[in-house]
Design a protein around this motif. Structure first.
Motif, PDB file in Angstrom:
ATOM      1  N   MET A   1      35.876  53.152   1.558  1.00  0.00           N
ATOM      2  CA  MET A   1      35.039  52.107   2.127  1.00  0.00           C
ATOM      3  C   MET A   1      34.323  52.685   3.340  1.00  0.00           C
ATOM      4  SD  MET A   1      33.889  48.955   2.649  1.00  0.00           S
ATOM      5  CE  MET A   1      34.557  48.301   1.179  1.00  0.00           C
ATOM      6  N   ASP A   2      33.041  52.510   3.347  1.00  0.00           N
ATOM      7  CA  ASP A   2      32.214  52.977   4.459  1.00  0.00           C
ATOM      8  C   ASP A   2      32.459  52.072   5.672  1.00  0.00           C
ATOM      9  OD1 ASP A   2      30.186  53.628   6.247  1.00  0.00           O
ATOM     10  OD2 ASP A   2      28.724  53.950   4.665  1.00  0.00           O
ATOM     11  N   HIS A   3      32.895  52.660   6.764  1.00  0.00           N
ATOM     12  CA  HIS A   3      33.208  51.869   7.955  1.00  0.00           C
ATOM     13  C   HIS A   3      31.970  51.213   8.558  1.00  0.00           C
ATOM     14  CE1 HIS A   3      37.448  52.740   8.098  1.00  0.00           C
ATOM     15  NE2 HIS A   3      37.154  53.966   7.707  1.00  0.00           N
ATOM     16  N   ARG A   4      30.799  51.750   8.265  1.00  0.00           N
ATOM     17  CA  ARG A   4      29.566  51.093   8.730  1.00  0.00           C
ATOM     18  C   ARG A   4      29.402  49.743   8.050  1.00  0.00           C
ATOM     19  NH1 ARG A   4      25.343  55.574   7.378  1.00  0.00           N
ATOM     20  NH2 ARG A   4      26.778  55.668   5.638  1.00  0.00           N
ATOM     21  N   LEU A   5      29.837  49.661   6.794  1.00  0.00           N
ATOM     22  CA  LEU A   5      29.755  48.398   6.062  1.00  0.00           C
ATOM     23  C   LEU A   5      30.660  47.346   6.704  1.00  0.00           C
ATOM     24  CD1 LEU A   5      28.646  46.835   3.637  1.00  0.00           C
ATOM     25  CD2 LEU A   5      30.549  47.727   2.296  1.00  0.00           C
ATOM     26  N   LEU A   6      31.832  47.762   7.174  1.00  0.00           N
ATOM     27  CA  LEU A   6      32.754  46.820   7.816  1.00  0.00           C
ATOM     28  C   LEU A   6      32.161  46.205   9.076  1.00  0.00           C
ATOM     29  CD1 LEU A   6      36.242  48.511   7.445  1.00  0.00           C
ATOM     30  CD2 LEU A   6      35.432  46.426   6.352  1.00  0.00           C
ATOM     31  N   GLU A   7      31.254  46.916   9.713  1.00  0.00           N
ATOM     32  CA  GLU A   7      30.603  46.387  10.910  1.00  0.00           C
ATOM     33  C   GLU A   7      29.586  45.305  10.563  1.00  0.00           C
ATOM     34  OE1 GLU A   7      28.932  49.661  13.071  1.00  0.00           O
ATOM     35  OE2 GLU A   7      30.842  50.726  13.135  1.00  0.00           O
ATOM     36  N   ILE A   8      29.121  45.301   9.319  1.00  0.00           N
ATOM     37  CA  ILE A   8      28.062  44.384   8.896  1.00  0.00           C
ATOM     38  C   ILE A   8      28.607  43.150   8.185  1.00  0.00           C
ATOM     39  CG2 ILE A   8      26.031  44.151   7.414  1.00  0.00           C
ATOM     40  CD1 ILE A   8      25.610  47.181   7.800  1.00  0.00           C
ATOM     41  N   VAL A   9      29.569  43.353   7.271  1.00  0.00           N
ATOM     42  CA  VAL A   9      30.051  42.240   6.452  1.00  0.00           C
ATOM     43  C   VAL A   9      30.935  41.303   7.264  1.00  0.00           C
ATOM     44  CG1 VAL A   9      29.917  43.509   4.285  1.00  0.00           C
ATOM     45  CG2 VAL A   9      32.052  43.494   5.559  1.00  0.00           C
ATOM     46  N   ALA A  10      30.974  40.051   6.822  1.00  0.00           N
ATOM     47  CA  ALA A  10      31.807  39.036   7.463  1.00  0.00           C
ATOM     48  C   ALA A  10      32.391  38.139   6.385  1.00  0.00           C
ATOM     49  CB  ALA A  10      30.977  38.209   8.440  1.00  0.00           C
ATOM     50  N   CYS A  11      33.441  37.453   6.736  1.00  0.00           N
ATOM     51  CA  CYS A  11      34.050  36.501   5.819  1.00  0.00           C
ATOM     52  C   CYS A  11      33.017  35.416   5.492  1.00  0.00           C
ATOM     53  CB  CYS A  11      35.283  35.882   6.465  1.00  0.00           C
ATOM     54  SG  CYS A  11      36.008  34.551   5.486  1.00  0.00           S
ATOM     55  N   PRO A  12      32.805  35.134   4.216  1.00  0.00           N
ATOM     56  CA  PRO A  12      31.818  34.109   3.864  1.00  0.00           C
ATOM     57  C   PRO A  12      32.260  32.686   4.221  1.00  0.00           C
ATOM     58  CG  PRO A  12      32.890  34.938   1.891  1.00  0.00           C
ATOM     59  CD  PRO A  12      33.368  35.780   3.034  1.00  0.00           C
ATOM     60  N   VAL A  13      33.541  32.504   4.486  1.00  0.00           N
ATOM     61  CA  VAL A  13      34.053  31.171   4.821  1.00  0.00           C
ATOM     62  C   VAL A  13      33.907  30.880   6.312  1.00  0.00           C
ATOM     63  CG1 VAL A  13      36.094  29.683   4.803  1.00  0.00           C
ATOM     64  CG2 VAL A  13      35.645  31.199   2.868  1.00  0.00           C
ATOM     65  N   CYS A  14      34.461  31.781   7.155  1.00  0.00           N
ATOM     66  CA  CYS A  14      34.477  31.511   8.598  1.00  0.00           C
ATOM     67  C   CYS A  14      33.542  32.419   9.400  1.00  0.00           C
ATOM     68  CB  CYS A  14      35.894  31.641   9.138  1.00  0.00           C
ATOM     69  SG  CYS A  14      36.495  33.349   9.217  1.00  0.00           S
ATOM     70  N   LYS A  15      32.939  33.388   8.725  1.00  0.00           N
ATOM     71  CA  LYS A  15      32.041  34.375   9.363  1.00  0.00           C
ATOM     72  C   LYS A  15      32.793  35.323  10.292  1.00  0.00           C
ATOM     73  CE  LYS A  15      28.670  32.111   7.440  1.00  0.00           C
ATOM     74  NZ  LYS A  15      29.150  31.659   6.174  1.00  0.00           N
ATOM     75  N   GLY A  16      34.122  35.380  10.133  1.00  0.00           N
ATOM     76  CA  GLY A  16      34.946  36.254  10.960  1.00  0.00           C
ATOM     77  C   GLY A  16      34.979  37.685  10.443  1.00  0.00           C
ATOM     78  N   LYS A  17      35.648  38.533  11.204  1.00  0.00           N
ATOM     79  CA  LYS A  17      35.757  39.949  10.890  1.00  0.00           C
ATOM     80  C   LYS A  17      36.681  40.168   9.692  1.00  0.00           C
ATOM     81  CE  LYS A  17      36.984  44.341  12.959  1.00  0.00           C
ATOM     82  NZ  LYS A  17      37.396  45.049  14.156  1.00  0.00           N
ATOM     83  N   LEU A  18      36.331  41.145   8.869  1.00  0.00           N
ATOM     84  CA  LEU A  18      37.157  41.533   7.733  1.00  0.00           C
ATOM     85  C   LEU A  18      37.772  42.898   8.006  1.00  0.00           C
ATOM     86  CD1 LEU A  18      34.729  40.552   4.838  1.00  0.00           C
ATOM     87  CD2 LEU A  18      36.783  39.321   5.538  1.00  0.00           C
ATOM     88  N   THR A  19      39.001  43.085   7.535  1.00  0.00           N
ATOM     89  CA  THR A  19      39.649  44.387   7.645  1.00  0.00           C
ATOM     90  C   THR A  19      39.846  44.947   6.240  1.00  0.00           C
ATOM     91  OG1 THR A  19      41.842  43.372   7.670  1.00  0.00           O
ATOM     92  CG2 THR A  19      40.828  43.830   9.802  1.00  0.00           C
ATOM     93  N   PHE A  20      39.871  46.261   6.145  1.00  0.00           N
ATOM     94  CA  PHE A  20      39.973  46.941   4.859  1.00  0.00           C
ATOM     95  C   PHE A  20      41.423  47.297   4.570  1.00  0.00           C
ATOM     96  CE2 PHE A  20      39.493  51.154   2.561  1.00  0.00           C
ATOM     97  CZ  PHE A  20      39.284  50.574   1.326  1.00  0.00           C
ATOM     98  N   ASP A  21      41.923  46.848   3.420  1.00  0.00           N
ATOM     99  CA  ASP A  21      43.251  47.230   2.941  1.00  0.00           C
ATOM    100  C   ASP A  21      43.041  48.301   1.879  1.00  0.00           C
ATOM    101  OD1 ASP A  21      45.656  47.497   1.514  1.00  0.00           O
ATOM    102  OD2 ASP A  21      46.246  45.443   1.986  1.00  0.00           O
ATOM    103  N   LYS A  22      43.263  49.542   2.271  1.00  0.00           N
ATOM    104  CA  LYS A  22      42.984  50.673   1.384  1.00  0.00           C
ATOM    105  C   LYS A  22      43.874  50.656   0.143  1.00  0.00           C
ATOM    106  CE  LYS A  22      42.460  55.668   1.405  1.00  0.00           C
ATOM    107  NZ  LYS A  22      42.494  56.891   2.204  1.00  0.00           N
TER     108      LYS A  22
END
Length: 59
Positions: A1-22
């Motif tokens: 998972m590209d860590h740059r993508l994690l900076e952009i995407v958000a939870c569609p429900v609450c708009k909160g931060k998502l973490t990656f479970d490898k």
């Protein structure tokens, strides 16, 4: 998972931060306790596709 993508995407429900479970290849919202699958390298950020994260998993 590209860590740059994690900076952009958000939870569609609450708009909160998502973490990656490898290990499970999921993006997890700790606020809503939802895990969104990553299929063929593409995050599926649809609430009906998410699974509920159990209390034990959140530890």
């Amino acid at each position: 998972m590209d860590h740059r993508l994690l900076e952009i995407v958000a939870c569609p429900v609450c708009k909160g931060k998502l973490t990656f479970d490898k290990d499970k290849q999921e993006l997890v919202c700790k606020i809503d306790r939802l895990a969104y699958p990553i299929k063929e390298g593409i995050p599926v950020l649809l609430e009906p596709e998410a699974r509920t994260v159990s209390m034990d998993e959140g530890k």
